[in-house]
Design an enzyme around this catalytic site. Structure first.
Site, mmCIF file in Angstrom:
data_model
loop_
_atom_site.group_PDB
_atom_site.id
_atom_site.type_symbol
_atom_site.label_atom_id
_atom_site.label_comp_id
_atom_site.label_asym_id
_atom_site.label_seq_id
_atom_site.Cartn_x
_atom_site.Cartn_y
_atom_site.Cartn_z
ATOM 1 N N HIS A 297 2.586 6.926 -17.107
ATOM 2 C CA HIS A 297 3.481 5.990 -16.335
ATOM 3 C C HIS A 297 3.721 4.684 -17.170
ATOM 4 O O HIS A 297 2.865 4.202 -17.428
ATOM 5 C CB HIS A 297 3.422 5.897 -14.824
ATOM 6 C CG HIS A 297 4.485 5.230 -14.132
ATOM 7 N ND1 HIS A 297 4.974 4.048 -14.115
ATOM 8 C CD2 HIS A 297 5.395 6.101 -13.513
ATOM 9 C CE1 HIS A 297 5.795 4.024 -13.222
ATOM 10 N NE2 HIS A 297 6.350 4.899 -12.854
ATOM 11 N N GLU B 73 4.408 1.685 -16.288
ATOM 12 C CA GLU B 73 4.127 0.795 -15.619
ATOM 13 C C GLU B 73 2.404 0.550 -15.869
ATOM 14 O O GLU B 73 1.915 -0.345 -16.160
ATOM 15 C CB GLU B 73 3.940 0.808 -13.969
ATOM 16 C CG GLU B 73 3.346 -0.393 -13.194
ATOM 17 C CD GLU B 73 3.225 -0.329 -11.799
ATOM 18 O OE1 GLU B 73 4.222 0.466 -11.158
ATOM 19 O OE2 GLU B 73 2.441 -0.755 -10.998
ATOM 20 N N ASN C 156 7.073 6.927 -7.169
ATOM 21 C CA ASN C 156 6.701 6.584 -5.730
ATOM 22 C C ASN C 156 7.439 7.629 -4.793
ATOM 23 O O ASN C 156 7.024 8.035 -3.885
ATOM 24 C CB ASN C 156 7.213 5.177 -5.511
ATOM 25 C CG ASN C 156 8.828 5.099 -5.216
ATOM 26 O OD1 ASN C 156 9.401 5.373 -4.229
ATOM 27 N ND2 ASN C 156 9.448 4.654 -6.216
ATOM 28 N N SER D 266 13.686 3.725 -5.295
ATOM 29 C CA SER D 266 14.678 3.819 -6.335
ATOM 30 C C SER D 266 15.774 4.596 -6.109
ATOM 31 O O SER D 266 16.844 5.050 -6.824
ATOM 32 C CB SER D 266 14.234 4.026 -7.917
ATOM 33 O OG SER D 266 13.435 5.254 -7.847
#
Ligand code: F3S
Length: 284
Positions: A129, A131, A226, A268
């Site tokens: 990912h 992040e 998420n 999102s």
């Protein structure tokens, strides 16, 4: 057919995603009709519907730094980026707009501080990912490990002191299981719970809802970490769960013998997408 529909208390854009989209829209508007190109490395957020709309307005998402041309504008997406890459871009006479979510920045700063203070840094999250790639780049001397699950945690060797940071969208339960395992690996464990409040609220409201309905529909990008965690949480509650990106994916046969449906959405996911799903179910 009559179906009772309930939406999760918390769903739709989070603060970090709203901020990134607003920054992108403002820059696109300001440069409308000009020659300046506006880039992101990878999609600005993990929602194909939203990113397609921004692309139509002129935002260019590329996979390699080489594709970003000098004299352009570059937006760092909400997931953040390794400083080394940002410096590479700066060298090319490119204006940088930082849309990194402040909560992601906090996780990056915690990782840096822990490594500065001699802790072996355990980053809980998905290794691919963006992040997590950004967070690990802030750790000094590469003194870190990425832990995706409890089994990974069980494999690390004994360390003098371990510091934990977490990808902001990870489930709380996973963090608890992993820190339990890490306690067996060190005498000193410090945990920075960097899961953001938005994520926590979305996860707990999805769990509550999933426990009270026959079926859950989770709306959001298939590439959204998420959203995928909300799907996992819902499934664990034994609710029949479907993950869709938009209302067009709904199939009427899913609703045979279903009386109560819950709808939840990732950080999102635009609230309009959730309303579209609700309306589509009402029309069945
Ligand atoms: Fe930021 Fe949390 Fe959203 S880290 S981008 S507010 S999910």
């Amino acid at each position: 057919m009559h179906i009772y529909i309930k939406k999760a208390k918390y769903s739709g854009y989070c603060f970090g995603v709203s901020r990134a989209i607003k920054l992108a829209e403002d820059i696109l508007k300001k440069n409308h009709g000009k020659k300046t190109k506006i880039f992101t490395l990878g999609p600005i957020i993990h929602n194909p519907g939203v990113t397609n709309k921004l692309e139509k307005k002129g935002l260019i998402s590329v996979e390699n730094l080489e594709e970003i041309i000098p004299g352009s504008i570059f937006i760092i997406r909400s997931h953040g980026m390794p400083p080394l890459l940002v410096n590479e871009i700066k060298k090319k006479n490119i204006k940088i707009i930082d849309a990194t979510c402040p909560f992601v920045k906090k996780a990056q700063a915690r990782a840096k501080d822990l490594s500065k203070n001699g802790y072996f840094v355990a980053i809980v999250g998905n290794r691919d990912h963006p992040e997590v790639i950004g967070i690990k780049s802030h750790v000094l001397n590469k003194n870190y490990v990425i832990i995706e699950d409890e089994a990974n945690a069980g494999k690390i060797t004994i360390k003098e002191k371990i510091g934990v940071v977490v990808q902001t969208t990870q489930p709380m339960e996973k963090l608890c299981l992993i820190t339990g395992k890490l306690l067996e690996k060190t005498k000193e464990l410090i945990v920075f719970n960097t899961i953001c409040n938005t994520t926590r609220r979305r996860q707990s409201s999805t769990k509550k809802l999933a426990n009270s309905v026959d079926m859950m529909i989770v709306v959001g990008g298939r590439n959204s970490a998420n959203t995928k965690h909300l799907v996992e949480i819902s499934k664990k509650c034994s609710a029949l769960t479907y993950h869709i990106e938009n209302y067009k994916e709904i199939k009427s046969q899913w609703f045979n013998n279903i009386k109560k449906v819950g709808i939840s959405g990732g950080a999102s996911t635009p609230v309009e997408d959730i309303i579209d799903v609700e309306e589509a179910i009402k029309k069945l």
